[in-house]
Design an enzyme around this catalytic site. Structure first.
Site, short mmCIF file in Angstrom:
data_model
loop_
_atom_site.label_atom_id
_atom_site.label_comp_id
_atom_site.label_asym_id
_atom_site.label_seq_id
_atom_site.Cartn_x
_atom_site.Cartn_y
_atom_site.Cartn_z
N TYR A 1 0.83 -1.21 0.00
CA TYR A 1 0.00 0.00 0.00
C TYR A 1 0.86 1.25 0.00
CZ TYR A 1 -4.27 2.64 1.17
OH TYR A 1 -5.36 3.48 1.15
N SER B 1 1.73 -7.70 1.85
CA SER B 1 0.73 -6.76 2.34
C SER B 1 -0.33 -6.51 1.26
CB SER B 1 1.41 -5.47 2.80
OG SER B 1 0.52 -4.67 3.54
N GLN B 2 -0.50 -5.29 0.78
CA GLN B 2 -1.43 -5.08 -0.33
C GLN B 2 -1.08 -6.01 -1.48
OE1 GLN B 2 -3.03 -1.14 -2.34
NE2 GLN B 2 -1.03 -1.64 -3.17
N ASP C 1 2.03 -8.93 13.65
CA ASP C 1 1.56 -7.97 12.65
C ASP C 1 0.30 -7.27 13.15
OD1 ASP C 1 0.78 -6.58 10.36
OD2 ASP C 1 1.28 -8.23 9.01
N HIS D 1 4.93 -6.40 10.66
CA HIS D 1 4.71 -5.96 9.28
C HIS D 1 6.01 -5.32 8.80
CE1 HIS D 1 1.49 -5.60 6.33
NE2 HIS D 1 2.03 -4.46 5.94
#
Length: 318
Positions: free
Chosen positions: A92, A182-183, A271, A300
């Site tokens: 992201y 992630s994204q 996370d 993360h």
């Protein structure tokens, strides 16, 4: 070790009910059909690069709405025969990165592609139009309707990256891998769930999974954008069911049972951006052959050792 989510034994069992609407598959089939009516218009320009063993290309292709999607395409310079290919989706607010981030794949004999996510931190704009306002960020753009939601065109942009590599004469279309963190992990699940061309999928602590729980328990990251949308536009949550109905079409948990690619997932137990349970929600619904790497003491963050695990996975299965 602090507990940021459920105990590991419960995480391994966490398998919430899917939220996919009855028209989930037909919705995405319709998006693919619309996308195929628009040409890619792919433009490649070779760029000078100080590594003689690869050729590096600056790529632009058109999204289904005409948005020019930028990417890096890296190919072994002396490749013989059709090449396997790996496609990377970024996190992201990030971008396609730099070509050097793909060199380890080229050194293994793969072609590699990394693309921007529209409107975020790269060269790619977002030409989509949204019918109402949003909170700061991208999570709430067009959130009242799946047909107008921001990630609809994002997911299609990512599928069109496969259209690009499959049109290349140097590519073996039976050997495609997709990955990202992630994204990018959420995009990996979506692409592998929408499209059966990937043979390997490697999501790392995937975002965009189990939306209700993610919004409820996260403590860092982009999910507050959804709360901020409610604060600004719907403080009584009168549209809550409609919002989560929209999000259900984009939930990695709902794509998981549809994935046919052999999947390697990484989950970090510390996370707070993509809570472990939301990642397990997707992993535990996977029906394809799958493997899981659990990193107990990581959050993360970068996982260079897992990059090597993905290299071995590709070596073994692609």
């Amino acid at each position: 070790m602090p507990l940021v989510d459920l105990p590991l034994a419960k995480l391994r069992e966490y398998r919430p009910e899917l939220t996919a609407e009855k028209d989930f598959d037909s919705f995405w089939q319709r998006q693919l059909e619309v996308s195929r009516t628009f040409p890619l218009n792919a433009r490649l320009q070779e760029v000078e690069y100080p590594v003689s063993s690869v050729k590096v290309y600056d790529l632009v292709y058109d999204g289904a709405d005409g948005t020019p999607v930028h990417g890096w395409y890296v190919v072994p310079a002396e490749a013989q025969g059709p090449l396997p290919v790996i496609v990377r989706y970024h996190g992201y607010s990030g971008n396609r990165g730099r070509p050097n981030e793909l060199l380890h794949w080229a050194s293994m004999g793969l072609a590699a592609l990394a693309i921007d996510t529209r409107g975020q931190g790269g060269l790619t704009p977002d030409l989509a139009r949204y019918p109402e306002g949003s909170a700061v960020g991208w999570m709430s753009l067009g959130i009242a309707d799946p047909n107008t939601y921001y990630y609809k065109q994002v997911y299609i942009d990512c599928v069109r990256a496969l259209d690009f590599v499959c049109a290349r004469p140097e590519i073996d279309v039976s050997r495609i891998a997709v990955y990202g963190g992630s994204q990018g992990g959420g995009l990996t699940l979506a692409v592998a769930g929408i499209d059966d061309r990937p043979k390997v999928a490697m999501p790392v602590y995937p975002f965009l999974c189990d939306f209700r729980r993610s919004v409820e328990i996260h403590s860092t990251g982009p999910y507050p954008e959804i709360k901020n949308w409610f604060r600004r536009f719907d403080p009584e949550h009168l549209q809550e069911e409609q919002v989560y109905r929209t999000l259900s079409y984009f939930d990695g948990m709902n794509f998981a049972p549809r994935i046919k690619a052999r999947t390697l997932m990484a989950i970090t137990l510390q996370d707070t951006t993509c809570p472990p349970s939301t990642c397990f929600a997707a992993y535990n619904h996977l029906a394809a052959e799958k493997e899981l790497k659990i990193y107990h003491d990581y959050g993360h963050e970068g996982l260079p050792f897992h990059e090597e695990a993905m290299m071995w996975f590709v070596h073994q299965h692609l």
